[in-house]
Motif scaffolding. Structure first.
Motif, PDB file in Angstrom:
ATOM      1  N   GLY A  24       5.520  -2.363  -4.793  1.00  0.00           N
ATOM      2  CA  GLY A  24       5.221  -1.245  -5.659  1.00  0.00           C
ATOM      3  C   GLY A  24       4.309  -1.510  -7.006  1.00  0.00           C
ATOM      4  O   GLY A  24       3.362  -0.483  -7.271  1.00  0.00           O
ATOM      5  N   ILE A  25       4.346  -2.692  -7.357  1.00  0.00           N
ATOM      6  CA  ILE A  25       3.668  -2.977  -8.433  1.00  0.00           C
ATOM      7  C   ILE A  25       2.213  -3.116  -7.842  1.00  0.00           C
ATOM      8  O   ILE A  25       1.132  -2.868  -8.437  1.00  0.00           O
ATOM      9  CB  ILE A  25       4.049  -4.340  -8.984  1.00  0.00           C
ATOM     10  CG1 ILE A  25       5.463  -4.037  -9.871  1.00  0.00           C
ATOM     11  CG2 ILE A  25       2.839  -4.878  -9.989  1.00  0.00           C
ATOM     12  CD1 ILE A  25       5.964  -5.489 -10.611  1.00  0.00           C
ATOM     13  N   ALA A  26       2.198  -3.615  -6.767  1.00  0.00           N
ATOM     14  CA  ALA A  26       0.829  -3.884  -5.977  1.00  0.00           C
ATOM     15  C   ALA A  26       0.047  -2.408  -5.741  1.00  0.00           C
ATOM     16  O   ALA A  26      -1.025  -2.220  -5.897  1.00  0.00           O
ATOM     17  CB  ALA A  26       0.919  -4.696  -4.743  1.00  0.00           C
ATOM     18  N   ALA A  27       1.048  -1.470  -5.225  1.00  0.00           N
ATOM     19  CA  ALA A  27       0.619  -0.345  -4.993  1.00  0.00           C
ATOM     20  C   ALA A  27       0.029   0.695  -6.477  1.00  0.00           C
ATOM     21  O   ALA A  27      -0.955   1.357  -6.462  1.00  0.00           O
ATOM     22  CB  ALA A  27       1.559   0.646  -4.386  1.00  0.00           C
ATOM     23  N   ILE A  28       0.740   0.250  -7.283  1.00  0.00           N
ATOM     24  CA  ILE A  28       0.176   0.875  -8.745  1.00  0.00           C
ATOM     25  C   ILE A  28      -1.269   0.241  -9.267  1.00  0.00           C
ATOM     26  O   ILE A  28      -1.960   0.731  -9.763  1.00  0.00           O
ATOM     27  CB  ILE A  28       1.173   0.766  -9.781  1.00  0.00           C
ATOM     28  CG1 ILE A  28       2.488   1.403  -9.452  1.00  0.00           C
ATOM     29  CG2 ILE A  28       0.915   0.894 -11.105  1.00  0.00           C
ATOM     30  CD1 ILE A  28       3.756   1.577 -10.187  1.00  0.00           C
ATOM     31  N   LEU A  29      -1.242  -1.234  -8.944  1.00  0.00           N
ATOM     32  CA  LEU A  29      -2.391  -1.899  -9.398  1.00  0.00           C
ATOM     33  C   LEU A  29      -3.583  -1.452  -8.370  1.00  0.00           C
ATOM     34  O   LEU A  29      -4.522  -1.147  -8.918  1.00  0.00           O
ATOM     35  CB  LEU A  29      -2.243  -3.429  -9.079  1.00  0.00           C
ATOM     36  CG  LEU A  29      -1.271  -4.108 -10.334  1.00  0.00           C
ATOM     37  CD1 LEU A  29      -0.974  -5.575 -10.221  1.00  0.00           C
ATOM     38  CD2 LEU A  29      -2.056  -3.733 -11.710  1.00  0.00           C
ATOM     39  N   PHE A  30      -3.204  -1.100  -7.400  1.00  0.00           N
ATOM     40  CA  PHE A  30      -4.303  -0.604  -6.241  1.00  0.00           C
ATOM     41  C   PHE A  30      -4.629   0.684  -6.862  1.00  0.00           C
ATOM     42  O   PHE A  30      -6.150   1.009  -6.603  1.00  0.00           O
ATOM     43  CB  PHE A  30      -3.814  -0.338  -4.925  1.00  0.00           C
ATOM     44  CG  PHE A  30      -4.726   0.099  -3.988  1.00  0.00           C
ATOM     45  CD1 PHE A  30      -6.060  -0.182  -3.674  1.00  0.00           C
ATOM     46  CD2 PHE A  30      -4.373   1.563  -3.531  1.00  0.00           C
ATOM     47  CE1 PHE A  30      -6.759   0.273  -2.720  1.00  0.00           C
ATOM     48  CE2 PHE A  30      -5.291   2.218  -2.554  1.00  0.00           C
ATOM     49  CZ  PHE A  30      -6.545   1.535  -1.927  1.00  0.00           C
ATOM     50  N   ALA A  31      -3.938   1.615  -7.191  1.00  0.00           N
ATOM     51  CA  ALA A  31      -4.172   2.855  -7.608  1.00  0.00           C
ATOM     52  C   ALA A  31      -5.097   2.892  -8.869  1.00  0.00           C
ATOM     53  O   ALA A  31      -5.787   3.582  -9.335  1.00  0.00           O
ATOM     54  CB  ALA A  31      -3.043   3.920  -7.899  1.00  0.00           C
ATOM     55  N   TRP A  32      -4.424   1.960  -9.947  1.00  0.00           N
ATOM     56  CA  TRP A  32      -5.364   1.745 -11.109  1.00  0.00           C
ATOM     57  C   TRP A  32      -6.870   1.426 -10.826  1.00  0.00           C
ATOM     58  O   TRP A  32      -7.706   2.015 -11.502  1.00  0.00           O
ATOM     59  CB  TRP A  32      -4.588   0.603 -12.009  1.00  0.00           C
ATOM     60  CG  TRP A  32      -5.533   0.166 -13.053  1.00  0.00           C
ATOM     61  CD1 TRP A  32      -5.618   1.032 -14.475  1.00  0.00           C
ATOM     62  CD2 TRP A  32      -6.296  -0.618 -13.203  1.00  0.00           C
ATOM     63  NE1 TRP A  32      -6.492   0.508 -15.077  1.00  0.00           N
ATOM     64  CE2 TRP A  32      -6.820  -0.715 -14.522  1.00  0.00           C
ATOM     65  CE3 TRP A  32      -6.338  -1.902 -12.368  1.00  0.00           C
ATOM     66  CZ2 TRP A  32      -7.829  -1.681 -14.997  1.00  0.00           C
ATOM     67  CZ3 TRP A  32      -7.436  -2.813 -12.800  1.00  0.00           C
ATOM     68  CH2 TRP A  32      -8.026  -2.664 -14.183  1.00  0.00           C
ATOM     69  N   TRP A  33      -6.890   0.530  -9.820  1.00  0.00           N
ATOM     70  CA  TRP A  33      -8.307  -0.006  -9.721  1.00  0.00           C
ATOM     71  C   TRP A  33      -8.994   1.124  -9.106  1.00  0.00           C
ATOM     72  O   TRP A  33     -10.386   1.103  -9.442  1.00  0.00           O
ATOM     73  CB  TRP A  33      -8.198  -1.326  -8.431  1.00  0.00           C
ATOM     74  CG  TRP A  33      -9.308  -1.875  -8.378  1.00  0.00           C
ATOM     75  CD1 TRP A  33     -10.034  -2.875  -9.123  1.00  0.00           C
ATOM     76  CD2 TRP A  33     -10.401  -1.628  -7.208  1.00  0.00           C
ATOM     77  NE1 TRP A  33     -11.314  -3.117  -8.541  1.00  0.00           N
ATOM     78  CE2 TRP A  33     -11.606  -2.433  -7.350  1.00  0.00           C
ATOM     79  CE3 TRP A  33     -10.444  -0.557  -6.274  1.00  0.00           C
ATOM     80  CZ2 TRP A  33     -12.616  -2.302  -6.559  1.00  0.00           C
ATOM     81  CZ3 TRP A  33     -11.426  -0.610  -5.206  1.00  0.00           C
ATOM     82  CH2 TRP A  33     -12.547  -1.401  -5.576  1.00  0.00           C
ATOM     83  N   GLY A  34      -8.642   2.092  -8.055  1.00  0.00           N
ATOM     84  CA  GLY A  34      -9.172   2.902  -7.613  1.00  0.00           C
ATOM     85  C   GLY A  34      -9.652   4.021  -8.561  1.00  0.00           C
ATOM     86  O   GLY A  34     -10.846   4.540  -8.603  1.00  0.00           O
ATOM     87  N   VAL A  35      -8.857   4.067  -9.668  1.00  0.00           N
ATOM     88  CA  VAL A  35      -8.982   5.279 -10.497  1.00  0.00           C
ATOM     89  C   VAL A  35      -9.946   4.566 -11.675  1.00  0.00           C
ATOM     90  O   VAL A  35     -10.838   5.525 -12.072  1.00  0.00           O
ATOM     91  CB  VAL A  35      -7.756   5.724 -11.181  1.00  0.00           C
ATOM     92  CG1 VAL A  35      -7.965   6.553 -12.387  1.00  0.00           C
ATOM     93  CG2 VAL A  35      -6.866   6.555 -10.236  1.00  0.00           C
ATOM     94  N   ALA A  36      -9.838   3.424 -11.788  1.00  0.00           N
ATOM     95  CA  ALA A  36     -10.805   2.929 -12.818  1.00  0.00           C
ATOM     96  C   ALA A  36     -12.277   2.645 -12.257  1.00  0.00           C
ATOM     97  O   ALA A  36     -13.261   2.597 -12.990  1.00  0.00           O
ATOM     98  CB  ALA A  36     -10.533   1.341 -13.197  1.00  0.00           C
ATOM     99  N   HIS A  37     -12.576   2.720 -10.985  1.00  0.00           N
ATOM    100  CA  HIS A  37     -13.699   2.470 -10.641  1.00  0.00           C
ATOM    101  C   HIS A  37     -14.439   3.721  -9.849  1.00  0.00           C
ATOM    102  O   HIS A  37     -15.409   3.720  -9.276  1.00  0.00           O
ATOM    103  CB  HIS A  37     -13.895   1.447  -9.463  1.00  0.00           C
ATOM    104  CG  HIS A  37     -13.427   0.042  -9.903  1.00  0.00           C
ATOM    105  ND1 HIS A  37     -12.375  -0.302 -10.243  1.00  0.00           N
ATOM    106  CD2 HIS A  37     -14.322  -0.733 -10.402  1.00  0.00           C
ATOM    107  CE1 HIS A  37     -12.214  -1.457 -10.792  1.00  0.00           C
ATOM    108  NE2 HIS A  37     -13.760  -1.968 -10.876  1.00  0.00           N
ATOM    109  N   THR A  38     -13.927   4.905 -10.397  1.00  0.00           N
ATOM    110  CA  THR A  38     -14.746   6.149  -9.977  1.00  0.00           C
ATOM    111  C   THR A  38     -14.471   7.051 -11.178  1.00  0.00           C
ATOM    112  O   THR A  38     -13.483   7.148 -11.942  1.00  0.00           O
ATOM    113  CB  THR A  38     -13.940   7.060  -8.822  1.00  0.00           C
ATOM    114  OG1 THR A  38     -14.745   8.137  -8.529  1.00  0.00           O
ATOM    115  CG2 THR A  38     -12.554   7.197  -8.983  1.00  0.00           C
TER     116      THR A  38
END
Length: 101
Positions: A24-38
């Motif tokens: 779950g933490i990894a999924a949230i970090l993945f989502a943050w990374w995706g949002v931060a880079h667009t």
């Protein structure tokens, strides 16, 4: 046999719960990374929905399972304490009966 089964269940619930919370933490970090880079909102929404919501759900389910493993541990300790107390009471009753005779 029951003791081994309970121990396996407790350790299994704890392990699965820990793994789900980590995912779950990894999924949230993945989502943050995706949002931060667009920079476009329409590209950010799928990351928030898929990664963020999935991450929160995995953390919730993992926490529930980990809490369940903790409850199993408490239950086992309570059973051992109760068994020891019953043995002590039986021994005390046997001593009283021996003194009366």
């Amino acid at each position: 046999m029951q003791d081994r089964r309970r121990a396996r269940m407790q350790s299994g619930l704890g392990l699965i719960g820990t793994m789900l919370m980590t995912a779950g933490i990894a999924a949230i970090l993945f989502a943050w990374w995706g949002v931060a880079h667009t920079g476009y909102v329409w590209e950010q929404i799928p990351y928030v929905v898929s990664g963020g919501m999935l991450g929160v759900g995995l953390i919730g389910v993992g926490g529930f399972l980990y809490f369940g493993s903790w409850l199993v541990k408490l239950l086992e300790e309570q059973r051992q304490t109760t068994y020891a107390l019953l043995q002590l009471l039986d021994d005390r009753a046997a001593e009283r009966d021996a003194e009366r005779v």
